[in-house]
Design a protein around this motif. Structure first.
Motif, PDB file in Angstrom:
ATOM      1  N   LEU C 312       0.836  -1.202   0.000  1.00  0.00           N
ATOM      2  CA  LEU C 312       0.000   0.000   0.000  1.00  0.00           C
ATOM      3  C   LEU C 312       0.863   1.240   0.000  1.00  0.00           C
ATOM      4  O   LEU C 312       1.952   1.268   0.585  1.00  0.00           O
ATOM      5  N   ARG C 313       0.345   2.262  -0.644  1.00  0.00           N
ATOM      6  CA  ARG C 313       0.956   3.577  -0.535  1.00  0.00           C
ATOM      7  C   ARG C 313      -0.093   4.466   0.113  1.00  0.00           C
ATOM      8  O   ARG C 313      -1.207   4.620  -0.411  1.00  0.00           O
ATOM      9  N   THR C 314       0.217   4.988   1.278  1.00  0.00           N
ATOM     10  CA  THR C 314      -0.721   5.870   1.965  1.00  0.00           C
ATOM     11  C   THR C 314      -0.165   7.283   1.939  1.00  0.00           C
ATOM     12  O   THR C 314       0.977   7.526   2.323  1.00  0.00           O
ATOM     13  N   ILE C 315      -0.995   8.178   1.441  1.00  0.00           N
ATOM     14  CA  ILE C 315      -0.657   9.593   1.352  1.00  0.00           C
ATOM     15  C   ILE C 315      -1.464  10.329   2.410  1.00  0.00           C
ATOM     16  O   ILE C 315      -2.679  10.156   2.489  1.00  0.00           O
ATOM     17  N   ALA C 316      -0.794  11.127   3.203  1.00  0.00           N
ATOM     18  CA  ALA C 316      -1.516  11.986   4.150  1.00  0.00           C
ATOM     19  C   ALA C 316      -1.337  13.434   3.731  1.00  0.00           C
ATOM     20  O   ALA C 316      -0.266  13.834   3.258  1.00  0.00           O
ATOM     21  N   THR C 317      -2.411  14.189   3.899  1.00  0.00           N
ATOM     22  CA  THR C 317      -2.384  15.615   3.576  1.00  0.00           C
ATOM     23  C   THR C 317      -2.712  16.426   4.823  1.00  0.00           C
ATOM     24  O   THR C 317      -3.194  15.888   5.815  1.00  0.00           O
ATOM     25  N   LYS C 318      -2.471  17.718   4.719  1.00  0.00           N
ATOM     26  CA  LYS C 318      -3.007  18.578   5.782  1.00  0.00           C
ATOM     27  C   LYS C 318      -3.976  19.578   5.187  1.00  0.00           C
ATOM     28  O   LYS C 318      -3.745  20.138   4.111  1.00  0.00           O
ATOM     29  N   ASP C 319      -5.097  19.722   5.906  1.00  0.00           N
ATOM     30  CA  ASP C 319      -6.123  20.714   5.558  1.00  0.00           C
ATOM     31  C   ASP C 319      -6.652  20.538   4.135  1.00  0.00           C
ATOM     32  O   ASP C 319      -7.009  21.524   3.480  1.00  0.00           O
ATOM     33  N   ARG C 320      -6.720  19.292   3.677  1.00  0.00           N
ATOM     34  CA  ARG C 320      -7.266  19.040   2.352  1.00  0.00           C
ATOM     35  C   ARG C 320      -7.843  17.632   2.296  1.00  0.00           C
ATOM     36  O   ARG C 320      -7.107  16.645   2.447  1.00  0.00           O
ATOM     37  N   PRO C 321      -9.147  17.517   2.100  1.00  0.00           N
ATOM     38  CA  PRO C 321      -9.762  16.196   1.952  1.00  0.00           C
ATOM     39  C   PRO C 321      -9.181  15.476   0.745  1.00  0.00           C
ATOM     40  O   PRO C 321      -8.660  16.117  -0.183  1.00  0.00           O
ATOM     41  N   CYS C 322      -9.291  14.146   0.737  1.00  0.00           N
ATOM     42  CA  CYS C 322      -8.587  13.335  -0.259  1.00  0.00           C
ATOM     43  C   CYS C 322      -9.517  12.608  -1.231  1.00  0.00           C
ATOM     44  O   CYS C 322      -9.119  11.613  -1.848  1.00  0.00           O
ATOM     45  N   ALA C 323     -10.748  13.094  -1.378  1.00  0.00           N
ATOM     46  CA  ALA C 323     -11.686  12.408  -2.264  1.00  0.00           C
ATOM     47  C   ALA C 323     -11.164  12.338  -3.694  1.00  0.00           C
ATOM     48  O   ALA C 323     -11.487  11.405  -4.436  1.00  0.00           O
ATOM     49  N   ASP C 324     -10.343  13.320  -4.099  1.00  0.00           N
ATOM     50  CA  ASP C 324      -9.783  13.312  -5.463  1.00  0.00           C
ATOM     51  C   ASP C 324      -8.311  12.892  -5.482  1.00  0.00           C
ATOM     52  O   ASP C 324      -7.606  13.154  -6.438  1.00  0.00           O
ATOM     53  N   PHE C 325      -7.862  12.272  -4.391  1.00  0.00           N
ATOM     54  CA  PHE C 325      -6.550  11.625  -4.360  1.00  0.00           C
ATOM     55  C   PHE C 325      -5.386  12.535  -4.757  1.00  0.00           C
ATOM     56  O   PHE C 325      -4.692  12.286  -5.745  1.00  0.00           O
ATOM     57  N   PRO C 326      -5.126  13.571  -4.000  1.00  0.00           N
ATOM     58  CA  PRO C 326      -3.994  14.459  -4.309  1.00  0.00           C
ATOM     59  C   PRO C 326      -2.689  13.662  -4.347  1.00  0.00           C
ATOM     60  O   PRO C 326      -2.458  12.808  -3.505  1.00  0.00           O
ATOM     61  N   ASP C 327      -1.838  14.003  -5.336  1.00  0.00           N
ATOM     62  CA  ASP C 327      -0.664  13.163  -5.585  1.00  0.00           C
ATOM     63  C   ASP C 327       0.446  14.007  -6.203  1.00  0.00           C
ATOM     64  O   ASP C 327       0.401  15.234  -6.146  1.00  0.00           O
ATOM     65  N   LEU C 328       1.391  13.351  -6.772  1.00  0.00           N
ATOM     66  CA  LEU C 328       2.426  14.029  -7.542  1.00  0.00           C
ATOM     67  C   LEU C 328       1.793  14.650  -8.795  1.00  0.00           C
ATOM     68  O   LEU C 328       0.842  14.088  -9.348  1.00  0.00           O
ATOM     69  N   ASP C 329       2.329  15.772  -9.225  1.00  0.00           N
ATOM     70  CA  ASP C 329       1.827  16.325 -10.481  1.00  0.00           C
ATOM     71  C   ASP C 329       2.651  15.776 -11.647  1.00  0.00           C
ATOM     72  O   ASP C 329       3.522  14.911 -11.463  1.00  0.00           O
ATOM     73  N   ALA C 330       2.381  16.278 -12.841  1.00  0.00           N
ATOM     74  CA  ALA C 330       3.020  15.737 -14.042  1.00  0.00           C
ATOM     75  C   ALA C 330       4.541  15.893 -13.988  1.00  0.00           C
ATOM     76  O   ALA C 330       5.289  15.109 -14.576  1.00  0.00           O
ATOM     77  N   GLU C 331       5.002  16.923 -13.257  1.00  0.00           N
ATOM     78  CA  GLU C 331       6.455  17.130 -13.134  1.00  0.00           C
ATOM     79  C   GLU C 331       7.051  16.358 -11.951  1.00  0.00           C
ATOM     80  O   GLU C 331       8.217  16.568 -11.592  1.00  0.00           O
ATOM     81  N   GLY C 332       6.219  15.537 -11.312  1.00  0.00           N
ATOM     82  CA  GLY C 332       6.746  14.769 -10.194  1.00  0.00           C
ATOM     83  C   GLY C 332       6.843  15.555  -8.905  1.00  0.00           C
ATOM     84  O   GLY C 332       7.505  15.138  -7.963  1.00  0.00           O
ATOM     85  N   ARG C 333       6.151  16.707  -8.835  1.00  0.00           N
ATOM     86  CA  ARG C 333       6.143  17.483  -7.586  1.00  0.00           C
ATOM     87  C   ARG C 333       4.915  17.131  -6.771  1.00  0.00           C
ATOM     88  O   ARG C 333       3.804  16.993  -7.317  1.00  0.00           O
ATOM     89  N   TYR C 334       5.116  17.046  -5.498  1.00  0.00           N
ATOM     90  CA  TYR C 334       3.992  16.714  -4.618  1.00  0.00           C
ATOM     91  C   TYR C 334       2.973  17.842  -4.580  1.00  0.00           C
ATOM     92  O   TYR C 334       3.349  19.027  -4.561  1.00  0.00           O
ATOM     93  N   ASP C 335       1.703  17.470  -4.528  1.00  0.00           N
ATOM     94  CA  ASP C 335       0.666  18.447  -4.207  1.00  0.00           C
ATOM     95  C   ASP C 335       1.068  19.121  -2.893  1.00  0.00           C
ATOM     96  O   ASP C 335       1.524  18.453  -1.958  1.00  0.00           O
ATOM     97  N   PRO C 336       0.926  20.455  -2.819  1.00  0.00           N
ATOM     98  CA  PRO C 336       1.426  21.153  -1.609  1.00  0.00           C
ATOM     99  C   PRO C 336       0.748  20.727  -0.309  1.00  0.00           C
ATOM    100  O   PRO C 336       1.272  21.007   0.764  1.00  0.00           O
ATOM    101  N   SER C 337      -0.398  20.059  -0.396  1.00  0.00           N
ATOM    102  CA  SER C 337      -1.071  19.622   0.838  1.00  0.00           C
ATOM    103  C   SER C 337      -0.450  18.350   1.423  1.00  0.00           C
ATOM    104  O   SER C 337      -0.720  17.999   2.564  1.00  0.00           O
ATOM    105  N   ILE C 338       0.377  17.669   0.635  1.00  0.00           N
ATOM    106  CA  ILE C 338       0.852  16.344   1.071  1.00  0.00           C
ATOM    107  C   ILE C 338       1.948  16.465   2.120  1.00  0.00           C
ATOM    108  O   ILE C 338       2.895  17.236   1.961  1.00  0.00           O
ATOM    109  N   VAL C 339       1.786  15.689   3.198  1.00  0.00           N
ATOM    110  CA  VAL C 339       2.793  15.707   4.267  1.00  0.00           C
ATOM    111  C   VAL C 339       3.503  14.366   4.421  1.00  0.00           C
ATOM    112  O   VAL C 339       4.584  14.291   5.002  1.00  0.00           O
ATOM    113  N   LEU C 340       2.886  13.295   3.932  1.00  0.00           N
ATOM    114  CA  LEU C 340       3.468  11.958   4.126  1.00  0.00           C
ATOM    115  C   LEU C 340       3.216  11.108   2.900  1.00  0.00           C
ATOM    116  O   LEU C 340       2.112  11.114   2.347  1.00  0.00           O
TER     117      LEU C 340
END
Lengths: 352, 352, 352
Positions: C312-340
């Motif tokens: 499993l890969r578990t992504i945790a964010t802060k102050d952002r719900p995850c219904a749309d699965f925030p992740d790396l963007d096309a350039e491989g940068r993390y969504d700014p909400s991601i903490v783990l």
């Protein structure tokens, strides 16, 4: 007949009076875990059943200060609910190890009363003793508090001020520690290569770290001790009080300073006695506590070749690191950062 | 197939439906310690193995309300995750003592459904029962909640509203208390000279102290109960909600009020039943909770000469002391400070 | 001789060096209760002795991550007190179940050192192992940290960078789980109708709920683990630091994300290995943590017909719900909400 209890006033105390306190309390491994979570203490004897067992304990004893706080907490509703000030304590001896599962209760005897000249308050001296359910004494100490009179017109009692020891003798120590097999003392696990012989009177030790206190932490701690002193819990009234904030239970600072002292005093695994303590200034949520210690004296315990006693003075400050050992100034005034001045005996393993 | 569970909606409930809830839970002395740290409860029976054993318990039972919260918590994900409001509970009976080490689980039966006229929500009535792993019932209660419909166009079910008792009879009480040997009831340790016979219907008791609640405290408590109601934990969404803040679990206030009630009700060592409870207003971190109680009724329990039952009404307020017993006004409106109106039976030792 | 310990610097580490850490620690049901109160975890195996016993455990094992945090905490004073950054961990295997009453200790071996080109810091690689008092290994993992040099003029050591596995193989898993009797796996109590076979690689699961962190909570947690990293506890110095606030221990976020993951991953009752983890951004009190997970892979464990492993890969964010699965963007940068970003193996019961 009124069911609510408003606490005892100065007139209610008389020398020789004995008070058995509510509420008896079984100490459990749950209390130990919460104590660890609140202070982060790292002394190996109290942390690990295996380490303690290797030394000759049946398993890990309960932290001495947790026992102190629980016994102290029981005395609050009867002794200090109407206290204006906690003036001091002295002669606190730890007399038997306490293990998870032991049920404790507390009894106090009034050993002194002295009305103040203002006629509104008086000082009450009590000797409080904690017992296991089978009657074993686990600790005793003297405390004196300034208590309000119910009625200023009550005539003052015959004043009686007990004599109090400045410090306990080293031969009064060690009752709460079984004879230890020091083959079980692994220095790496204990957190230090040092033993009793490596500490010299006059030596000063900075405990380095600082710990910031939150309201929830000191409230959970103080409730865990079933201590009901109002000033720790009620922001609604304290907002109108002298400080505008809830005061932190002084014992919380003692436990924090003791936990911080592990860095430098890791071998000092047992608090054997508290000679005296002074809460120099109040503490509040948001304060960051630092500490340093000085070795005042040391002494071997008659008949024991396993442990020796260091008399330590631990100073705690708020919002000020202790690398330069803040202390009394030339006029005997405390550095304004100092919140606690504690004088106690700790036991350490002998080098052999 | 979607793995995430979003909770049941009104349409998902039908009369006769039985839900076995996750997660089974062993209650331990760790839970008991944390409960003490969160509320500071001082009832001797639950605090001391020795005191409880002297009365005839094998050792100290777990606080009744801790058992309630744990069972209640299990029902939340299935029953009230999409609740708009918790409307009430009734007929809560404590049926067997729970001891550290007991493993509990919970089952609910839907006993009523009634759609609201707006077509968007409906009321669901459930009887929830807590069991030990061996099938022993430890408590049951009825609760009704207003739950959102998934789809307003779903046709309404046949309405069914169960009959609920206004209060349990005294002869339904006492199942969670073994026959007591009152020689073990030492009044000083119990914290009061009073017993059952000393309380009169109509008597009002101020519990004096106030306790300020911190966010960390109610969150730790509510997680301890594995209660997953979102409003208690998520400031990010609650900031946009009706109150702008996290709501405190109503049961947290019940436990605080019960702990405060020790001052005046120390002999009322066991909550035998909750007839009903109303969370009159929401509470938030920073609120200071006070409480007072009125003796509504009393009753002997058929066949028992050891304990009697007091029916009590405990009112909790926020930011308002209760020396003058804030209550309903002449028009039947609650004093604005009131947050809880709880009607319950407690057991006390008889005087003999 | 100075008693205060200021932690090891880069020069103090050399490949092959073995460090036995203070403080040994007995894990108790008190720790388990506090862990539940801090995270609200609901996995049935760790929550209920009866449920665990029905599967073939003697009773409920201690949560895997609680064991991890305790072992990790012991290594902090020796390994990372002077760390500038925790760079990563890898290859963490859970090797034996831990039960309340087990006494743990930790040992680290330095397996790599490499000075940075700036000459002021270097990277230290250690393999840390947690043991029971009888020598049973309970977990091991590799971690690498950037540590300050005491003196920039010290010549650099021969660089040595160990080879690290990207992920553990499925056949290395399962040592901490006895052979299970799945007749005892009651889906309703476990919180899910799903088993190993129902999860597909590529599947994404929103864990829905958010949990706001308070200072008192992460401090109590981190002290419970006897983790002494200064940045978590000292607001007085952190106020002047890079963030102006206390940093939350990264493991606290892992435990929160794991507890939240129960909604969707309830059958994933055991963390068998952590392949790697990255704390993408720091977290602070007031942050609300959300999480989602993706099934990366799955694998049967040779010789076992009871449990299978999901990577499993578990992504945790802060102050952002995850219904749309925030992740790396096309350039491989993390969504700014991601903490783990956590990569681990969990075990689930097979459908048979």
């Amino acid at each position: 007949m009124a069911k609510t209890f408003y606490g005892n006033f100065f007139e209610d105390f008389s020398v020789g009076m004995v008070i058995r306190h509510a509420t008896p309390r079984t100490v459990t491994s749950g209390d130990v875990a919460l104590y660890t979570g609140l202070y982060g203490s790292r002394f190996a004897v109290q942390s690990s059943d295996a380490f303690a067992h290797g030394l000759g304990y049946p398993h890990a004893p309960v932290d001495d200060l947790l026992v102190f706080h629980i016994v102290f907490g029981k005395t609050v509703p009867d002794i200090s609910l109407n206290a204006v000030a906690n003036l001091g304590y002295a002669g606190c001896r730890f007399l038997a190890p306490v293990y998870p599962g032991d049920s404790l209760y507390a009894v106090s005897e009034v050993i002194g009363v002295k009305e103040n000249s203002n006629g509104k308050t008086g000082v009450v001296y009590v000797r409080s003793t904690g017992y296991k359910a089978d009657g074993t004494e686990v600790l005793d100490y003297v405390r004196w508090v300034m208590v309000r009179k119910r009625d200023p017109d009550t005539p003052p009692p015959e004043p009686h001020v007990p004599e109090l020891p400045a410090a306990l003798d080293a031969d009064a120590l060690g009752n709460a520690v079984p004879l230890l097999d020091l083959d079980g003392w692994e220095p790496a696990l204990a957190g230090s290569p040092f033993r009793y012989e490596h500490y010299e009177p006059g030596e000063r030790i900075d405990h380095v770290d600082g710990m910031t206190i939150e309201e929830a932490e000191h409230q959970i701690a103080t409730r865990l001790y079933q201590n009901t002193a109002k000033v720790h819990f009620n922001q609604h009234t304290e907002a109108e009080g002298r400080f505008g904030r809830r005061l932190i239970y002084g014992g919380h600072i003692i436990s924090l300073a003791r936990a911080l002292s592990f860095n430098g005093l890791a071998p000092a695994f047992h608090v054997a006695a508290i000679n005296g303590g002074r809460h120099v200034s109040p503490t509040f949520a948001g304060d960051t506590i630092y500490a340093w210690s000085e070795v005042i004296d040391r002494g071997e315990i008659p008949g024991r070749r396993d442990v020796g006693a260091l008399r330590l003075r631990t100073i705690a400050t708020k919002d000020r690191p202790c690398a330069d050992f803040p202390d009394l100034d030339a006029e005997g005034r405390y550095d304004p950062s100092i919140v606690l001045d504690l004088d106690y005996w700790a036991l350490l393993p002998l080098d052999g």
